[in-house]
Design an enzyme around this catalytic site. Structure first.
Site, short mmCIF file in Angstrom:
data_model
loop_
_atom_site.label_atom_id
_atom_site.label_comp_id
_atom_site.label_asym_id
_atom_site.label_seq_id
_atom_site.Cartn_x
_atom_site.Cartn_y
_atom_site.Cartn_z
N ASP A 140 0.82 -1.21 0.00
CA ASP A 140 0.00 0.00 0.00
C ASP A 140 0.86 1.26 0.00
OD1 ASP A 140 -2.70 1.22 0.54
OD2 ASP A 140 -1.67 1.92 2.34
N GLU A 167 0.80 -0.28 -5.14
CA GLU A 167 -0.30 0.68 -5.15
C GLU A 167 0.34 2.06 -5.17
OE1 GLU A 167 -3.55 3.31 -3.53
OE2 GLU A 167 -1.86 2.72 -2.30
C1 GLC Z 1 -4.07 3.51 0.02
C2 GLC Z 1 -5.43 2.90 0.22
C3 GLC Z 1 -6.36 3.94 0.76
C4 GLC Z 1 -5.81 4.48 2.06
C5 GLC Z 1 -4.36 4.97 1.87
C6 GLC Z 1 -3.71 5.22 3.19
O1 GLC Z 1 -4.08 4.49 -0.94
O2 GLC Z 1 -5.91 2.37 -0.99
O3 GLC Z 1 -7.65 3.44 0.94
O4 GLC Z 1 -6.60 5.53 2.52
O5 GLC Z 1 -3.57 4.00 1.22
O6 GLC Z 1 -3.44 4.00 3.82
#
Ligand code: GLC
Length: 650
Positions: free
Chosen positions: A284, A326
Site C-alpha cells: 500500500d 499501489e
Molecule cells: C491507500 C489505500 C487507501 C488508504 C491509503 C492510506 O491508498 O488504498 O484506501 O486511505 O492507502 O493508507
C-alpha cells in the site's frame, strides 16, 4: 553476479548464523540467497551502508529471511518451485480479479469462505481481500491504519480463518491477494505506543520532531493527501510532546525507512503474510516510502531502492509471491514501480493502471475518446515481465491525474477540463445523470477527486429512480463497455465487488461519525444478497450485468492474445468517438483480436481503411463476445452506441 565484497560478507554471515538455522535443510534457500545476494548487498549498502552496525544489520536481514523460510509451509515451497519454472504465470489471460472488503462482502472470513462459489460462478479467480488486520475502532481508514500486523480484526475472525480461507482458495485455483500497509501504522500500534511513552528506539520508527522547524520545511513542498479531513502532514501528539509525520490521516503515523530496523521489521511482516498463503501482496502507498525535505516526498529514488530490496529478499524466501504496487501517481512515475531492468520486474510485478482508469472515465464524461487515445499513446511502455492491474472502480476515489500536456494536446484547458469532469460526475453539468460526490477537495490548489459507485456514476441510479428504460439500458451498456476495456487491454482485470450486480451508492456512512467526512464510503457497500439473487432472473438489471460479465470473462480466458506480453497496438482512427486497439500473439501471427469501442451513445462508423493491415487480415470477422459478425456498411464497420467488439477472423 560474483563480487568479492558481498561474497565475503555472505560467508561471514553464514559462518555466524544461528545454530537453529544452520541445522535445517535450506538447500533452495541458499541457492536463491547466493544468486540474489549481490543485489541485496548493494541495495542494503546504498540505503544503510554508512552505519557502524552495518554487518550486524546484514546478519539480521539474512536471518529474518532464513527464519521465515524455515516457517514456510511445504506446500507453499512447492508452489515456489513450480512458479519459478513457470515464471510468466501472472501474465496469463486466465486471471480475473475482484477487490472487496471482507465485512461488506461476507461479514466475516469464514463467511467469505462460504461465498467462494460466487467467484467461481462469475469466473473470478483472484480475490483481493482488503485489510483484515486489527485496527482501532473508528480510526481505521477502512483497515489501512493497522495496529497489529499479525492479529486479525476480531470482528472478521482469526488467523486460522485466514489460513483456512487461503487453503480453500488454493484448492479452487483462486489466488489470494492481501495487503501489507507498508508506509504507516495506526497511532495505536505498540511501536507508536512505546514511542509515545518516550522510548527512543520506537520514536526512531517514525518521523517525530519537538518543534515545527523541520515540519514547516517539509510542508513547503509536500502536497496534502486528505486536505479536508486531515490537512497538513504532521500531527501534534500531546502525550509524546512531539510533532509526528502523518501524511494520510492524523492517526496514521508514517514509518521511518531511513531506520534499517524498520525495513527489517516490515520485511519480516511481508514474509509472514507470504507464509500465510497469500499468492500476491499488495503493498500500500508505496510512492510515499521515502521522505526528503524539499521534495513532494513521493516517488523518491530511495523508495524504489527499498522496493527492489524487498523484492530481492522476498525472492529468496518466497519466490512464488508477487507484489502489487499501489502507486497512484503520474503515468511516467507509475511504470517505475516495475523496476528499471530491461525485461524483468525488479520491484513490483504488478501495478495499478490508474491512468487507464482515469482516462476511461474521461471518455465516459466527454463521450469521446480524444484524451483516452492521447493518454494511452503517452503511456510509457512497461517491462515485458510485468503487468497492469486494470480497473474501473476500486475502494478509493477517482483522481484526475492525467498529464496536463495530454489534456492540452486535445485542445482542452487543463483546469477547466478537470472542473468539467468533477461537475459531470457530481451531476452538476447539464444533462449529466451521474451521482458522484466530491472527495479530497483542496481549497488551496482547486483539486478535487470523485467518489461514487460505478453504477451511480454511469447514471443507473438516476435511470432507476426516474424509471427511464432507455437510460437504464445505456447505463448497463456503459458498465459493460468499461469492463470490456479492462478485460481486453492487457493486464489483470480487477472488478470491484458489487459492480457485477450494479450496486448503487450507499448513504449509510453518513450516520457514522467516523465515516461521514470521507465520501469514499459511499462506494464501499455491504452486499445485498437478495439483490444478488436477482442475477438469476432474466430481465433484471442484475441479470443483465452479471450474465454479460460472466460471458465476457469466460471468453477472455479462452483468448491467448489477451495475455499480457506488451502485445498491443493502439490504432489511431479518424472517428473521435472510438477507441481501437489490436492484440496479437508474439509467436502465432494469425492470432489477433481487434478491439473497437464506441464511447458515444450514438452508432458510429469506423472506416475500414483506417485499420491498415489490421483490416486486411480480418475478413470475415466475428465478434468473440457475441459470437456474431458485426455490421458493415459502405466500407465501414458499424458500432452501436456504447457498444464494443472483440473481433477476430472467423
Ligand atoms: C491507500 C489505500 C487507501 C488508504 C491509503 C492510506 O491508498 O488504498 O484506501 O486511505 O492507502 O493508507
Amino acid at each position: 553476479m560474483y563480487e568479492q565484497v558481498s561474497h565475503t560478507l555472505l560467508n561471514d554471515i553464514l559462518n555466524r548464523i544461528k545454530p537453529e538455522i544452520s541445522e535445517q535443510d535450506l538447500r533452495h534457500f541458499y541457492t536463491r540467497l547466493g544468486a540474489n545476494f549481490y543485489g541485496i548487498h548493494s541495495l542494503f549498502q546504498r540505503l544503510y551502508g554508512d552505519r557502524d552496525d552495518f554487518a550486524d544489520l546484514a546478519q539480521q536481514l539474512v536471518e529474518t529471511m532464513a527464519q521465515q523460510y524455515i516457517k514456510r509451509p511445504v506446500k507453499l515451497r512447492q508452489l515456489d518451485l513450480a512458479r519459478e519454472k513457470d515464471y510468466n504465470w501472472f501474465l496469463s489471460q486466465q486471471w480475473i480479479g475482484m477487490a472487496l472488503y471482507c465485512k461488506g462482502f461476507a461479514g466475516t472470513l469464514s463467511g467469505l469462505q462460504e461465498r467462494l462459489h460466487y467467484f467461481q460462478e462469475l469466473g473470478i479467480n483472484l480475490v483481493h481481500v482488503m485489510p483484515v488486520l486489527r485496527c482501532p475502532e473508528g480510526s481505521s481508514d477502512g483497515g489501512y491504519a493497522v495496529s497489529d500486523f499479525h492479529e486479525i480484526n476480531p470482528e472478521l475472525g482469526t488467523l486460522e480463518d485466514v489460513q483456512l480461507l487461503a487453503e480453500e482458495m488454493q484448492k479452487r485455483d483462486i489466488l489470494l491477494v492481501l495487503d501489507v500497509v507498508v508506509n504507516h501504522t495506526s497511532n495505536k500500534h505498540f511501536w507508536a505506543t512505546r514511542a509515545r511513552a518516550g522510548e527512543k528506539k520506537y520514536q526512531d520508527y517514525y518521523y517525530s520532531f519537538e518543534n515545527r522547524n523541520i515540519p514547516d520545511m517539509f510542508e513547503q513542498s509536500m502536497p496534502e493527501i486528505f486536505p479536508e479531513t486531515a490537512p497538513g502532514n504532521f500531527t501534534w501528539d500531546e502525550e509524546m510532546g512531539r510533532w509526528v509525520m502523518t501524511v494520510f490521516n492524523d492517526f496514521q503515523w508514517d514509518l521511518n525507512y531511513s531506520n534499517p530496523t524498520v525495513f527489517i521489521e516490515m520485511l519480516n511482516i511481508i514474509l509472514f503474510w507470504a507464509n500465510q498463503g497469500a499468492d500476491i501482496l499488495r503493498l500500500d502507498a508505496v510512492a510515499f516510502l521515502w521522505k526528503k525535505i524539499g521534495s513532494t516526498c513521493q516517488n523518491e529514488r530511495e523508495a524504489h531502492l527499498l522496493l527492489q530490496l524487498l523484492k530481492d529478499c522476498c525472492q529468496v524466501t518466497a519466490p512464488g509471491v508477487v507484489f502489487i504496487a499501489e502507486a497512484i501517481v503520474a503515468p511516467v512515475e507509475m511504470v517505475k514501480y516495475f523496476g528499471e531492468d530491461a525485461v524483468i520486474a525488479k520491484e513490483c510485478e504488478i501495478a495499478y493502471n490508474a491512468t487507464f482508469m482515469a482516462l476511461l472515465w474521461d471518455a465516459v464524461a466527454t463521450k469521446n475518446t480524444r484524451l483516452l487515445n492521447q493518454g494511452i499513446k503517452s503511456l510509457p511502455v512497461k517491462l515485458e515481465r510485468a503487468t497492469w492491474l486494470n480497473y474501473v472502480r476500486c475502494h478509493d476515489d477517482i483522481g484526475l491525474g492525467f498529464d496536463d500536456r495530454d489534456i492540452l494536446l486535445c485542445d482542452y484547458e487543463p483546469v477547466r477540463h478537470r472542473k468539467f469532469l468533477v461537475n459531470y460526475f457530481t451531476g452538476k453539468h447539464d444533462g449529466s445523470h451521474a451521482r458522484g460526490l466530491p472527495f479530497g477537495q483542496n481549497a488551496k490548489t482547486g483539486d478535487t477527486r470523485i467518489s461514487g459507485s460505478l453504477a451511480s456514476l454511469v447514471g443507473l441510479e438516476y435511470a432507476l429512480e426516474t424509471g427511464d428504460n432507455k437510460a437504464i439500458g445505456d447505463s448497463i451498456k456503459l458498465i459493460l463497455l468499461l469492463h470490456g476495456m479492462i478485460l481486453s487491454f492487457g493486464g489483470i482485470p480487477l472488478l470491484y465487488y458489487g459492480d457485477e450486480i450494479g450496486t448503487l451508492n450507499s448513504d449509510t456512512y453518513r450516520d457514522d461519525p467516523n465515516k461521514k467526512g470521507d465520501t469514499r464510503w459511499v462506494h464501499r457497500p455491504s452486499i445485498d444478497w437478495d439483490k444478488a439473487e436477482r442475477r438469476n432472473m432474466p430481465g433484471t438489471v442484475e441479470y443483465e450485468i452479471f450474465s454479460a460479465l460472466k460471458r465476457m470473462i469466460a471468453v477472455r480466458k479462452e483468448i491467448d492474445v489477451f495475455a499480457d506480453f506488451n502485445n498491443r497496438d493502439l490504432i489511431e482512427v479518424e472517428n473521435p468517438y472510438l477507441f481501437v486497439f489490436g492484440r496479437y500473439h508474439l509467436k502465432k501471427p494469425n492470432e489477433q483480436v481487434l478491439v473497437v469501442a464506441n464511447f458515444s451513445n450514438k452508432p458510429q462508423h469506423l472506416n475500414l481503411e483506417d485499420l491498415g493491415s489490421w483490416w486486411s487480415q480480418y475478413r470475415p470477422l466475428v465478434d468473440l463476445y457475441r459470437g456474431e459478425s458485426p455490421d458493415i456498411f459502405k466500407n465501414s464497420l458499424v458500432i452501436p452506441g456504447f457498444g464494443f467488439y472483440w473481433l477476430c477472423e472467423r
